[in-house]
Write an enzyme that holds these catalytic residues in place. Structure first.
Site, PDB file in Angstrom:
ATOM      1  N   ASP A  44      -4.441   2.537  11.115  1.00 49.23           N
ATOM      2  CA  ASP A  44      -4.044   3.350   9.970  1.00 49.23           C
ATOM      3  C   ASP A  44      -5.212   3.327   8.979  1.00 49.23           C
ATOM      4  OD1 ASP A  44      -2.497   4.821   8.182  1.00 49.23           O
ATOM      5  OD2 ASP A  44      -1.588   3.025   7.302  1.00 49.23           O
TER       6      ASP A  44
ATOM      7  N   ASP B  53       0.063  -0.479   7.912  1.00 46.44           N
ATOM      8  CA  ASP B  53       0.806  -1.126   6.821  1.00 46.44           C
ATOM      9  C   ASP B  53       2.036  -0.354   6.375  1.00 46.44           C
ATOM     10  OD1 ASP B  53      -0.657   1.036   5.497  1.00 46.44           O
ATOM     11  OD2 ASP B  53      -0.082   0.043   3.631  1.00 46.44           O
TER      12      ASP B  53
ATOM     13  N   ASP C 119      -5.022   4.166   4.881  1.00 49.13           N
ATOM     14  CA  ASP C 119      -4.649   3.614   3.578  1.00 49.13           C
ATOM     15  C   ASP C 119      -3.913   2.290   3.733  1.00 49.13           C
ATOM     16  OD1 ASP C 119      -5.157   5.900   1.404  1.00 49.13           O
ATOM     17  OD2 ASP C 119      -4.441   6.843   3.243  1.00 49.13           O
TER      18      ASP C 119
END
Length: 378
Positions: free
Chosen positions: A124, A316, A126
């Protein structure tokens, strides 16, 4: 049936394009490995005793606004009282760590499980490669992280899978040797730079929701207008989805913002509303997410039905759970959640922040280099 846009420059590509026509309306029928990934230290993931935020939010009904706000509140780290760095006597923390140990602490066990298999890394952006910031346009990755990811791509096939627009993620990362999957996997492009894992430099473009682009653009414009009166609200056009960020919105205004979003979406009942980390996301009504993107990318690399592949997915956000679950279904590889807070997850391991992600990736690179040197001496 939804039309796809799939282009492959090499006619001999290993991608089986026959499956893509049905991929959106039906799940893939790939043969999975006969076992699930071993649950580290005594079991799978556990339910934390807190309010779970909703994965897909109901657009209809005024009463749903309260559910939206509850969901927005539950996803906010500022409302969580327990972090992974609190007292070692905290039973919730200990229970969570027991079931989701640090990927750094368990690095040797992860490597042991991958021996004899091709590691493929999914990341991922961000909160994983870059820190979470108030202004999403300033979510820059460090030079050290960029160097680490570049070295990683030289050792393993590597993909960035983000909810962001693919072009925007590429502008942040600026590495041509990676696969990029933007808009939660609805916009996938292969590497444009030749590498050991991309010797043919195949131009791959997969966009399963092209027909919804005019609708998404219209919703974006309407949301810009509707939310302009809410201080701190930011609407982001991610091409195949729209994100409404409320990280900088006063909590007292969340209900107002939720009503503004609903007033737009009630005219587009087919669209899906999901939630991520302090963001509401509007997506096309197709069966496609980061888990499906992971499957497509593995297929692109020739690993769809392969028992000798070891995917590692690090993320996250709530949207990354689709990929974590896909790995458990496949019985291959591991999901690693980046979080300082105990929360429900299908990931097997955890890391606390991007700095730990970089440490983990650097260890992967060093392990690979040592392994190659050892083989060359034999």
């Amino acid at each position: 049936m939804t039309q796809q846009n799939v282009m492959v420059s090499d006619a001999n590509s290993r991608i089986n394009l026959a499956f893509t026509a049905a991929a959106v309306s039906n799940s893939f029928n790939f043969t999975t490995a006969p076992h699930k990934p071993p649950a580290p230290l005594g079991g799978g993931f556990i339910s934390i005793s807190r309010k779970k935020f909703l994965k897909t939010l109901d657009i209809s009904g005024a009463a749903k606004i309260n559910s939206w706000v509850d969901s927005m509140r539950a996803s906010s780290p500022t409302h969580r009282s327990t972090t992974l760095t609190t007292s070692p006597f905290d039973p919730e923390r200990n229970s969570w760590i027991l079931h989701h140990p640090s990927a750094l602490d368990m690095f040797e066990q992860i490597i042991d499980a991958s021996r004899g298999k091709q590691i493929v890394v999914f990341l991922d952006y961000d909160g994983t490669l870059s820190p979470i910031v108030d202004d999403p346009d300033r979510a820059f990755m460090s030079n050290g992280m960029r160097k680490t990811v570049r070295n990683l791509a030289r050792c393993f096939p590597t993909a960035i899978v983000s909810g962001r627009c693919r072009d925007k993620v590429y502008n942040f990362v600026r590495l041509a040797e990676l696969y990029y999957a933007g808009s939660h996997g609805m916009d996938i492009k292969g590497p444009t730079k030749i590498s050991k894992y991309n010797k043919d430099s195949k131009a791959i473009l997969f966009q399963p929701a092209c027909e919804f682009l005019p609708m998404i653009d219209k919703v974006y414009q309407l949301l810009l207008e509707k939310t302009s009166s809410t201080p701190g609200a930011k609407v982001e056009n991610n091409k195949f989805c729209v994100s409404v960020h409320f990280r900088r919105v006063d909590e007292k205004k969340w209900s107002e913002l939720a009503n503004q979003v609903r007033s737009v979406l009630k005219e587009y009942p087919k669209l899906r509303l999901t939630q991520g980390r302090k963001v509401l996301e509007i997506r096309p009504p197709i069966k496609w997410d980061k888990g499906e993107a992971l499957e497509f990318l593995l297929e692109s690399l020739g690993f769809a039905n392969c028992a000798d592949v070891f995917p590692v997915y690090i993320g996250d956000d709530r949207s990354d759970e689709d990929a974590f679950k896909k790995l458990r279904e496949r019985g291959q590889g591991y999901g690693i959640l980046v979080s300082k807070f105990p929360k429900d997850t299908s990931a097997s391991y955890s890391l606390q922040e991007p700095d730990e992600v970089m440490d983990f990736l650097q260890r992967l690179v060093e392990w690979k280099r040592v392994s190659v040197r050892a083989r060359s001496r034999v």
